[in-house]
Design a protein around this motif. Structure first.
Motif, PDB file in Angstrom:
ATOM      1  N   TYR A  89     -63.400 -15.718  -2.891  1.00 44.03           N
ATOM      2  CA  TYR A  89     -63.058 -14.309  -2.665  1.00 44.03           C
ATOM      3  C   TYR A  89     -61.589 -13.924  -2.576  1.00 44.03           C
ATOM      4  CZ  TYR A  89     -61.687 -10.906   1.023  1.00 44.03           C
ATOM      5  OH  TYR A  89     -61.016  -9.707   1.611  1.00 44.03           O
TER       6      TYR A  89
ATOM      7  N   HIS B 286     -65.724 -17.945   0.549  1.00 42.45           N
ATOM      8  CA  HIS B 286     -64.453 -17.393   0.839  1.00 42.45           C
ATOM      9  C   HIS B 286     -63.320 -17.747   0.361  1.00 42.45           C
ATOM     10  CE1 HIS B 286     -61.483 -16.142   3.826  1.00 42.45           C
ATOM     11  NE2 HIS B 286     -60.939 -17.201   3.569  1.00 42.45           N
TER      12      HIS B 286
ATOM     13  N   ASN C 126     -62.276 -13.908   6.959  1.00 39.79           N
ATOM     14  CA  ASN C 126     -63.928 -14.610   7.186  1.00 39.79           C
ATOM     15  C   ASN C 126     -64.736 -14.086   6.003  1.00 39.79           C
ATOM     16  OD1 ASN C 126     -63.853 -15.802  10.108  1.00 39.79           O
ATOM     17  ND2 ASN C 126     -62.874 -13.839  10.243  1.00 39.79           N
ATOM     18  N   CYS C 127     -64.234 -13.098   5.261  1.00 39.32           N
ATOM     19  CA  CYS C 127     -65.036 -12.530   4.331  1.00 39.32           C
ATOM     20  C   CYS C 127     -65.300 -13.480   3.112  1.00 39.32           C
ATOM     21  CB  CYS C 127     -64.536 -11.352   3.595  1.00 39.32           C
ATOM     22  SG  CYS C 127     -65.366 -10.417   2.253  1.00 39.32           S
ATOM     23  N   PRO C 128     -66.885 -13.694   2.823  1.00 37.85           N
ATOM     24  CA  PRO C 128     -67.519 -14.536   1.826  1.00 37.85           C
ATOM     25  C   PRO C 128     -67.740 -13.641   0.352  1.00 37.85           C
ATOM     26  CG  PRO C 128     -69.032 -14.245   3.149  1.00 37.85           C
ATOM     27  CD  PRO C 128     -67.856 -13.072   3.682  1.00 37.85           C
TER      28      PRO C 128
ATOM     29  N   GLU D 289     -67.637 -21.653   2.741  1.00 32.43           N
ATOM     30  CA  GLU D 289     -66.314 -21.778   2.629  1.00 32.43           C
ATOM     31  C   GLU D 289     -65.930 -21.578   1.311  1.00 32.43           C
ATOM     32  OE1 GLU D 289     -62.728 -22.401   3.590  1.00 32.43           O
ATOM     33  OE2 GLU D 289     -64.106 -22.047   5.059  1.00 32.43           O
TER      34      GLU D 289
END
Length: 740
Positions: free
Chosen positions: A309, A306, A450-452, A303
């Motif tokens: 990011y 993310h 959703n990209c971390p 989390e």
């Protein structure tokens, strides 16, 4: 004879009595079943009772979800949602601190169920909670010093119940008052506040900003960067995550005119979070995130990764305005930047108007602009009318010339001394490189849901994009020389440079220096070796016998991939529940039974550390009942969430299982790998073709490996295109007989 499909055998509990085993007829109304259960225990007023799932969730059984009851389920007879809501509504207003605390704790737990939440909200429960937050807690300010733990728990459970109720999306976030926002903000702004209260307060502020454009301005006025910095300097990663999430939410919703400010007239620590460009660019916040989060001894969880990011993407998106701005060839201020590039490169001052003829000066400018590598030698401003990269390319060139002057002068003079066809045009290269870097970093695109994947090196410098450009433009010049390129090879050089940059980024360097060192090891010669190696691995012999062998062994490889996919489904996957607030920490798990006949699934309190046992997953879906697998925007949960501005990454991870007539089991995969595993596995169960990109990749890898193993004995032997000719028939066949 098997029991009818509509009959479900369950156990039902009632406090103080032995559980009952009974058969539930799903065709009968739920009220009739509850009445029958109540009569069995001699309980009157059956309308005041309801059935719950007897597990950690305690969700109520309703007409909508009653089909989820499976054989062997354990249910609990309890008071109806309405009665429970009325009781809790009264109890949380109790004058007794202990009674109030216990009732708020029960409310926080019960609010997770949407059936109860609807009843409590119908009693105007949200308004009661907000009133308690706005004014009710002030009654206990005097008690806070002597009952600090109790006060913290009281407020924590109040805010937890509020968050759980709002997560159901029944009430609009636009309905809350400024007084409520100020009170929540005050909990964030206090230096010493209970951790649970602080976490819930940050979550509420994030949701308000993301879901209400009107209240965004109120939140932005109440929160300053100086008040959020202490939360980043702590050691609690959850608090740090929520803090960065609030910054991201405010930044995401900030109007365009509020994202760019004059850094010379803004008070940093008291700057409202509407002035986002300055906050994200100023050194203190970046260095605090770098030292207290990225370089913290605590490992960064998914989390937090993310949120970092998202922060990285939003920071780079500040460049979009310059990237999409064309240069005005008539704008003298913009033309002066080009003059400055010429002055630094050739160490010349602007000549007075009376020095030499106009033609002579034009000729001199044209010569210098050609040396600088512009396409238009007469008026270089025309080169910057292409968008993207627009004015951003000129900004990068000026930054390089001023902050890396020696390297800039060396590149320009080095290329101006080469033959025309071998010179690396600095101007053209800078424009194309800036465009490439914007594509690599996806400048102007919304962050993925959703990209971390964040890059620590971009948090190590206040002007990270410009420094990134400076490293890459020097790489481009170096690669140009290594390739001995000419002007006709420009696009080939850019392709090699892109590959060098992408390969260096895959290792996620911790600093720009590490990135630079990585690039040093990725010379043009090394890239050629890597390409050759990959080509040898990917491209087998193309002769017909080899192709026939590939076709022959392809079905067994596909069967191997199918078994792997089904085994992956048997292991199971934890899926996150997503609603208007991304981070809810609510999970559900799904796995395939070992005999490949049933999908087991159920809700979880937290993300599991390992596999989840089948018996702990209450819900089941027979594979035989599955009609189809639906993906992307055709999924019902994507249509429902259309108002939430789902981006393409979420759509690419969504899939649904259609069963019976119009029932769906909806999924959002945690990443692309899990999406491919599950869609492939489900299609394999249905006897359909596995079409994911991972299937193709696995097929190529395994097939190439199998081919190499089978052809080991043929190394260095030339395989003919055609089979050898069949010899002529012998004159007689006596040799096949045994004369003895």
């Amino acid at each position: 004879m098997p029991p009818p499909a509509d009959i479900v055998k369950v156990a039902i509990e009632w406090p103080g009595a032995f559980p009952k085993l009974m058969e539930i007829d799903q065709k009968k109304p739920l009220s009739a079943i509850i009445k029958e259960v109540c009569e069995g225990w001699s309980l009157g007023n059956h309308e005041n009772f309801a059935l719950q799932i007897a597990d950690a969730t305690n969700f109520y059984i309703t007409e909508k979800n009653r089909n989820d009851i499976k054989n062997g389920s354990i249910l609990r007879l309890t008071t109806s949602p309405y009665q429970t809501a009325v009781q809790l509504h009264e109890r949380i207003q109790s004058s007794s601190m202990d009674a109030k605390l216990e009732s708020l704790k029960d409310l926080a737990s019960a609010s997770r169920d949407i059936t109860f939440a609807q009843e409590f909200i119908n009693l105007d429960g949200i308004s009661l909670l907000t009133l308690m937050v706005e004014s009710g807690t002030e009654r206990y300010q005097k008690l806070q010093k002597i009952m600090k733990p109790c006060f913290g728990d009281l407020l924590s459970f109040t805010l937890t119940a509020f968050v759980e109720l709002m997560d159901h999306g029944i009430v609009s976030w636009d309905t809350f008052s400024v007084a409520f926002i100020k009170k929540i903000a005050s909990y964030v702004n206090k230096s010493a506040m209970d951790t649970a209260v602080l976490q819930r307060s940050l979550a509420i502020l994030e949701s308000i900003v993301l879901n209400s454009q009107d209240l965004y301005h109120k939140v932005a006025q109440e929160i300053t960067i100086g008040q959020l910095i202490p939360h980043l300097q702590g050691t609690d990663q959850d608090i740090q995550t929520y803090t960065i999430a609030v910054i991201n939410a405010l930044f995401l919703k900030a109007p365009e005119d509020k994202r760019q400010v004059d850094e010379h007239i803004v008070d940093i620590l008291n700057c409202p979070l509407t002035e986002m460009a300055h906050i994200l660019a100023q050194k203190q916040l970046r260095s605090i995130i770098l030292s207290n989060v990225i370089r913290s001894p605590t490992a960064i969880n998914a989390e937090m990764a993310h949120q970092l990011y998202v922060l990285q993407v939003l920071t780079f998106n500040l460049l979009e305005d310059r990237m999409m701005t064309k240069m005005d060839p008539q704008d003298q201020a913009q033309r002066d930047i080009i003059f400055e590039l010429r002055r630094i490169a050739f160490d010349v001052e602007c000549e007075p108007n009376n020095s030499g003829s106009i033609e002579k000066r034009k000729s001199m400018y044209t010569r210098d602009y050609k040396k600088l590598g512009f396409i238009n030698h007469v008026n270089p401003a025309v080169d910057f009318t292409q968008i993207p990269p627009g004015m951003l390319a000129l900004d990068n060139m000026l930054y390089f010339a001023r902050h890396h002057q020696d390297a800039y002068i060396r590149i320009v003079l080095e290329n101006s001394s080469r033959e025309d066809k071998h010179e690396c045009p600095f101007g053209r290269s800078s424009i194309e490189l800036t465009k490439m870097l914007c594509e690599i970093l996806k400048v102007g695109e919304l962050p993925s849901e959703n990209c971390p994947e964040f890059h620590p090196m971009f948090f190590t410098h206040d002007r990270s994009f410009e420094e990134f450009f400076c490293i890459c433009i020097q790489l481009l010049n170096k690669t140009w020389k290594e390739m001995r390129a000419t002007s006709e090879d420009f696009n080939k050089v850019m392709q090699v440079v892109r590959e060098q940059i992408m390969r260096a980024l895959t290792v996620k360097p911790n600093s720009l220096d590490q990135f630079k060192s990585r690039l040093q090891n990725l010379s043009y010669t090394e890239i050629l070796k890597i390409r050759q190696s990959e080509r040898m691995n990917q491209e087998d012999f193309q002769s017909r016998p080899i192709l026939e062998l590939r076709e022959k062994i392809q079905p067994e490889i596909m069967e191997l991939i199918k078994q792997q996919r089904l085994n992956r489904l048997c292991d199971g996957t934890c899926f996150r529940k997503i609603s208007s607030r991304r981070r809810q920490d609510k999970f559900w798990y799904c796995r395939l039974s070992p005999n490949h006949k049933v999908l087991h699934y159920g809700d979880l309190e937290e993300s599991p550390q390992g596999e989840v046992a089948h018996d702990s997953l209450q819900d089941k879906l027979p594979v035989a009942d599955i009609k189809a697998v639906i993906t992307g925007k055709d999924c019902p949960h994507m249509k429902e969430k259309g108002a939430l501005k789902q981006n393409k990454e979420v759509l690419e991870l969504a899939f649904s299982v259609l069963y019976e007539s119009d029932e769906y089991l909806n999924f959002i995969a945690p990443d692309k790998h899990e999406y491919c595993m599950w869609t492939d596995g489900l299609n394999a169960l249905l006897g359909k073709e596995m079409t994911s990109e991972y299937t193709k990749s696995d097929m190529d890898t395994l097939l190439n490996m199998e081919m190499k193993l089978r052809l080991l004995d043929l190394e260095n032997i030339q395989i003919p295109e055609a089979p050898p000719p069949i010899p002529k028939e012998p004159s007689n066949y006596d040799f096949v007989y045994d004369c003895n």
